[in-house]
Write an enzyme that holds these catalytic residues in place. Sequence first.
Site, PDB file in Angstrom:
ATOM      1  N   GLY A  39       0.864  -1.174   0.000  1.00  0.00           N
ATOM      2  CA  GLY A  39       0.000   0.000   0.000  1.00  0.00           C
ATOM      3  C   GLY A  39       0.904   1.229   0.000  1.00  0.00           C
ATOM      4  CG  ASP A  98      -0.172   2.321  -5.765  1.00  0.00           C
ATOM      5  OD1 ASP A  98      -1.302   1.904  -6.075  1.00  0.00           O
ATOM      6  OD2 ASP A  98       0.485   1.866  -4.817  1.00  0.00           O
TER       7      ASP A  98
HETATM    8  O1  MRU Z   1       0.755  -3.862  -4.735  1.00  0.00           O
HETATM    9  P1  MRU Z   1       0.078  -3.208  -3.571  1.00  0.00           P
HETATM   10  O2  MRU Z   1      -0.757  -4.143  -2.772  1.00  0.00           O
HETATM   11  O3  MRU Z   1       1.042  -2.400  -2.730  1.00  0.00           O
HETATM   12  O4  MRU Z   1      -0.910  -2.149  -4.247  1.00  0.00           O
HETATM   13  C1  MRU Z   1      -1.666  -1.307  -3.428  1.00  0.00           C
HETATM   14  C2  MRU Z   1      -2.615  -0.455  -4.184  1.00  0.00           C
HETATM   15  O5  MRU Z   1      -2.644  -0.448  -5.394  1.00  0.00           O
HETATM   16  C3  MRU Z   1      -3.461   0.461  -3.378  1.00  0.00           C
HETATM   17  O6  MRU Z   1      -4.679   0.687  -4.027  1.00  0.00           O
HETATM   18  C4  MRU Z   1      -2.732   1.798  -3.257  1.00  0.00           C
HETATM   19  O7  MRU Z   1      -1.455   1.623  -2.707  1.00  0.00           O
HETATM   20  C5  MRU Z   1      -3.500   2.797  -2.503  1.00  0.00           C
HETATM   21  S1  MRU Z   1      -3.453   2.726  -0.748  1.00  0.00           S
HETATM   22  C6  MRU Z   1      -4.188   4.267  -0.362  1.00  0.00           C
END
Ligand code: MRU
Length: 350
Positions: free
Chosen positions: A53, A234
């Site tokens: 995240g 992200d």
């Molecule tokens: O690969 P991840 O699990 O780290 O991806 C996370 C996401 O795409 C979330 O939607 C993003 O980090 C937003 S958290 C506010």
Amino acid sequence: MAPDATTATPALTWDGSSLRLLDQTLLPGEETWIGLQDASDTAEAIARLAVRGAPNIGIAAAYGLAMAIAQAPADDELRAAARVLRDARPTAVNLAWAVDRVQDAALAVAPDQRAAAARAEAEAIHAGEDAASLAIALAGADLLSGSRRILTHCNTGALACGGTGSAPAVALELAAREQGVTVLACETRPLLQGARLTVWELRRAGISHELLVDGAAAGLMRRGEVDAVIVGCDRVAANGDTANKVGTYAHALAARAAGIPFIVAGPTSTIDASIASGDEIVIEERSADEVRHAGGALLTGADTPCRNPAFDVTPAQLVTALVTERGIASPPTTESVLGLLRPSSAAAGT
Ligand code: MRU
């Protein structure tokens, strides 16, 4: 009523000198905490998604660098530790943003003061992201007032952010204000952050929810069974183009076709003002084995060629509003997004 951050399970804890993470690769089956000591084990935990995240990888990296600086405060070692952390994952800008903040704070003082300066900066980053979650929840719930069936993708809750997170925190706040709120959580192949993590969080928070396979979302939107879509982010380019978990762009297209709002929620630490558009966002490509497997089971040939882009970019034109702790850019444009970053601005485009 603001969501209760104390009921949210934090993804990490910091005791002033060491970092512990809830290993998210093992959820929901197992709640295992792991202790980290330095930049390389923190980078490794980020790369394998033990912590994940966008806001939380920034927070974890900030603490990882603070631990490294406490052990080796000289310029060269400090910069090398920062590089290891910055390179752990490419897409979420929060990672480089947090590492740069801690590095700059440490380099601004003499080597014997660097451990304290780095620790204070990492703690300030963490506190800032916690506060941002609360503000996003309040602003997002105002915006979605009247919506009942809210679709989300991936995991953007406490496991992904400081505090209570972005999209689930909005749903939590809305459910506290209004009756009948249900979250439709997309399972989010290949790593199932929606099925494994969002559902785990919603269950613990007592929020009504249903799990969907990703491919069901567009059809439900078309049939009028979704009132709004809300996702995290992200990296947001200056023009509002938004990178988020792969599959997000398809939800945005379906929301536009169905005429329902598509909301992006995240802290301003996710805005990358240095890039003009989403074309400049580097999309992480992860291992083919993540696609070949689900829940440890092989789904296809062990050598089936795969593509595994972990994120996609949704053009700003498909985003109804970008909700941040500093206000809402609605619609997101270069002017309204950069307006969120100006010191005097509380809101933009609204
Ligand atoms: O690969 P991840 O699990 O780290 O991806 C996370 C996401 O795409 C979330 O939607 C993003 O980090 C937003 S958290 C506010």
